[in-house]
Design an enzyme around this catalytic site. Structure first.
Site, PDB file in Angstrom:
ATOM      1  N   ARG A  53      -1.866   8.223  14.455  1.00  0.00           N
ATOM      2  CA  ARG A  53      -2.895   7.778  14.287  1.00  0.00           C
ATOM      3  C   ARG A  53      -2.889   6.231  14.329  1.00  0.00           C
ATOM      4  O   ARG A  53      -1.897   5.794  14.590  1.00  0.00           O
ATOM      5  CB  ARG A  53      -3.473   8.301  12.873  1.00  0.00           C
ATOM      6  CG  ARG A  53      -2.210   7.988  11.860  1.00  0.00           C
ATOM      7  CD  ARG A  53      -2.872   8.363  10.338  1.00  0.00           C
ATOM      8  NE  ARG A  53      -1.828   8.380   9.459  1.00  0.00           N
ATOM      9  CZ  ARG A  53      -1.274   7.431   8.893  1.00  0.00           C
ATOM     10  NH1 ARG A  53      -1.822   6.155   9.182  1.00  0.00           N
ATOM     11  NH2 ARG A  53      -0.249   7.406   8.003  1.00  0.00           N
ATOM     12  N   LYS A  70      12.036  15.749   1.385  1.00  0.00           N
ATOM     13  CA  LYS A  70      10.642  15.220   2.011  1.00  0.00           C
ATOM     14  C   LYS A  70       9.767  16.554   2.505  1.00  0.00           C
ATOM     15  O   LYS A  70      10.434  17.593   2.728  1.00  0.00           O
ATOM     16  CB  LYS A  70      10.995  14.419   3.190  1.00  0.00           C
ATOM     17  CG  LYS A  70      11.292  13.163   3.092  1.00  0.00           C
ATOM     18  CD  LYS A  70      11.614  12.470   4.289  1.00  0.00           C
ATOM     19  CE  LYS A  70      11.874  10.888   4.260  1.00  0.00           C
ATOM     20  NZ  LYS A  70      11.809  10.214   5.665  1.00  0.00           N
TER      21      LYS A  70
END
Length: 717
Positions: free
Chosen positions: A325, A190
């Site tokens: 967010r 990742k």
């Protein structure tokens, strides 16, 4: 003054009154604190934020690239400013221009939406320096949660369960391979920054590690400017569970229950639901409390999502990452709580305490969100740009059906941005009711002009395992045969297509001969006038790769006899076109059975929307036209063509190179997706008809390969 009783109805009424008073007070407070905000984004999220801002009396300023000049979000904001050319790094990522516009337009705050600069710590810091409120968490939280290795160390110290892996600074190939062996295969590589599946690779065997590592690094560097990666143990058949959290500047933190986002393609979500199916009350509490602990550990403020990977068999969960967010799927949390998360964001950014405490946030019913994309699921979900020539959407209601979109009919879905067209959100009293509503409303979502995933979503929502809630991140792969069945065109559908084609021809004749009459009015299509019909004709259709022949005999005005593929009996078919709510509706009677469908014809393609499925009927072009058409795909193994509109990101070969079948020829990038085009045969590169940076159309020939010969040839590096 209100009298409060102990009945459940009265309690709900009191809660509604309190929320109304709070909303009124918040509106007054925010109008004083923020009278104008800039939304540093594009598309549907801008339209979503504008909706709440208008409710609160806050003016909005938008930005747009040259490609988005006439977009829906530009139309909805109070003011809009161009920030540059279409590529994001020259427009929506230009921090200097965005800050300059915010100051010039006298904004007090900037809402970043999601994507682009929403998780950019540098941008949050610059806002603060320019005395602009960043409607999001502090830069420190973005920074710490944005680097996955750092976030995992913080979570470990806070007692949040973290999956086993390597998060070290030593990024040499040798060390990473050694750590991979310690973790064991399969594992995941990742990118330490970003999200959305960028820089992510699943490695099943050690022999695949080096190539996957290089691919993850390259993709991560391009997307986030950082090629650093981490390694994680790969859990087979995991569930992707995320918890919505909210925190204020006064130390208060709450959660708003969990969402299940397990069904994905290319490591990106395609459908979400809240709450997660099969989660017990105790597990739900554990998830929520762990997410709150994670938010407190990083000093969080505002809306955030703590993402967990859950073993579907043991229900054990581990911290994966935190999105600092507002999430794309926030509407389903709003649906089950009755809250406006954007309003909460504005309130918290203005310095207010959270409107409600944890015990006052109640879970009600069940909600789904289906993401409608411009893509072709039957071709590995390849995205496709193009014009939304025709779009009819379900009727939205205040609670049960909600549609969030940033495009209108006739708008262009650009190669430069995400291929999402809209989000369809439904709410029901329970999961079964919500799922039935989702299926029903997907049937009412009709789009023509480009490929979409709507039919795939219908098949997914009808899948027995999905209906039972047996979801995990490998769901599509596990149920591939069920989700992509071979399509067989029913004879009734083929007959409708032939009839629709005939009626379209008659409509065009009426348009030219009766210029004073609207050719799409009921009068024009029901006059009974049928011009110049021959006694017999055959339609040669192609439907999703299948050839369909429909023989038609003209019996009398408005009456035909039809037979499909020269088999079976001839059937009597009659019908008319009617204009209904800006759509053409085909009313067909076949052997005394009446069928209603919506239709739209675009050039040589007819879109037929039945009550169950969309069908696309193409007429076979004449051979000489087919040869001349550059838009027709080629299956010639000597020619590598573009599978989608996009731009050339990398070229690996040059004229004269010797190549083997499977060798990478180039990388094409479109709509946030990279696609490697490989050689179909052994041979020699005869011609390369593109350069890095070129914008190419779908089916354009990019590389031509010749058969190998005995002449002296160079070898590719």
């Amino acid at each position: 003054m209100y009298r409060i009783t102990s009945t459940k109805a009265s309690i709900l009424q009191c809660r509604t009154i309190i929320l109304c008073i709070h909303n009124l007070h918040t509106s007054e407070t925010l109008s004083n604190r923020f009278n104008k905000i800039l939304i540093a984004n594009r598309g549907e999220i801008v339209c979503r934020i504008v909706k709440t801002a208008k409710k609160l009396g806050i003016k909005t300023v938008g930005i747009y690239s040259e490609a988005d000049k006439n977009s829906m979000h530009v139309e909805q904001v109070d003011e809009a400013y161009c920030v540059g050319p279409a590529p994001s790094n020259q427009s929506y990522l230009r921090q200097d221009k965005i800050l300059s516009i915010a100051k010039k337009s006298k904004c007090q705050a900037i809402h970043p939406g999601y994507g682009f600069l929403s998780e950019n710590a540098e941008f949050a810091e610059l806002c603060e320096k320019e005395n602009l409120t960043f409607i999001g968490p502090p830069a420190s939280a973005i920074k710490n949660m944005g680097i996955k290795s750092t976030s995992k160390m913080i979570m470990l110290e806070a007692g949040v369960p973290v999956i086993a892996g390597y998060h070290g600074d030593n990024q040499s190939d040798e060390v990473l391979l050694l750590e991979a062996r310690k973790i064991g295969f399969p594992l995941m590589i990742k990118a330490v920054r970003g999200g959305g599946g960028k820089g992510m690779r699943i490695v099943l065997e050690e022999s695949d590690f080096s190539e996957a590592l290089e691919g993850a690094r390259t993709e991560s560097d391009k997307a986030f400017g950082d090629s650093t990666v981490l390694l994680e143990q790969y859990i087979s058949e995991p569930r992707h569970i995320e918890v919505q959290v909210f925190a204020d500047k006064h130390g208060n933190v709450v959660h708003m229950f969990e969402r299940d986002c397990s069904v994905q393609r290319r490591h990106q979500k395609i459908i979400e639901e809240a709450p997660a199916p099969g989660i017990s009350a105790d597990l739900r509490t554990d998830l929520g409390e762990t997410a709150v602990r994670a938010a407190k550990a990083v000093g969080y403020v505002g809306a955030g999502t703590v993402e967990f990977i859950m073993d579907r068999k043991r229900n054990s969960f581990h911290f994966m990452e935190m999105n600092t967010r507002l999430q794309v799927e926030h509407p389903i949390t709003e649906a089950i709580t009755g809250l406006d998360l954007v309003e909460w964001q504005l309130s918290v950014a203005a310095g207010k305490e959270l409107p409600l405490c944890q015990t006052e946030i109640n879970l009600q019913g069940h909600a789904f969100e289906a993401r409608i994309y411009a893509e072709n699921p039957r071709k590995d979900f390849l995205p496709g740009a193009g014009n939304l020539t025709y779009m009819r959407i379900p009727e939205a209601t205040t609670r049960t059906v909600r549609i969030e979109r940033g495009v209108r009919e006739k708008d262009e879905v650009s190669i430069h941005y995400d291929p999402m067209i809209a989000k369809l959100i439904v709410w029901g009293k329970d999961r079964e009711e919500a799922l039935a509503m989702l299926r029903s409303n997907l049937n009412d979502y009709n789009i023509a002009g480009l490929d979409t995933n709507i039919e795939f979503l219908k098949d997914l929502c009808s899948n027995p395992s999905f209906c039972l809630g047996h979801v995990h991140t490998g769901f599509i792969k596990e149920h591939y045969q069920e989700l992509f069945p071979k399509l067989h065109v029913p004879s009734e559908v083929a007959a409708q297509a032939a009839l629709a084609w005939i009626l379209y021809e008659d409509t065009n004749s009426l348009r030219s001969s009766l210029t004073s009459v609207d050719p799409f009015s009921p009068f024009a299509t029901e006059t009974g006038l049928r011009l110049n019909h021959s006694q017999y004709r055959t339609f040669n259709f192609k439907v999703y790769g299948e050839d369909i022949d429909v023989e038609v005999k003209y019996v009398e005005p408005e009456v035909y006899s039809m037979r499909i593929n020269k088999i079976g009996r001839w059937r009597t078919v009659t019908g008319v076109l009617k204009k209904k709510e800006n759509s053409l509706e085909l009313h067909t009677e076949i052997d005394e059975m009446t069928i209603k469908s919506k239709i739209i014809k675009i050039r040589n393609k007819l879109y037929l929307f039945t009550k169950d499925r969309e069908w696309q009927f193409s007429t076979l072009p004449m051979k000489f036209l087919s040869r001349l058409s550059s838009n027709e795909p080629t299956e010639d193994p000597h020619k590598a063509v573009s599978p989608m509109p996009g731009f050339i990101q990398k070229l690996f070969v040059a004229k004269g190179d010797v190549i083997k079948m499977g060798d990478a020829l180039l990388v094409i990038n479109a709509m946030k997706m990279e696609h490697i085009i490989r050689a179909s045969i052994d041979g020699i590169v005869e011609n390369v008809s593109c350069s890095v940076g070129d914008t190419v159309s779908k089916n354009k020939i990019l590389v031509t390969i010749a058969e190998p010969s005995s002449q002296n040839l160079k070898t590719t590096t």
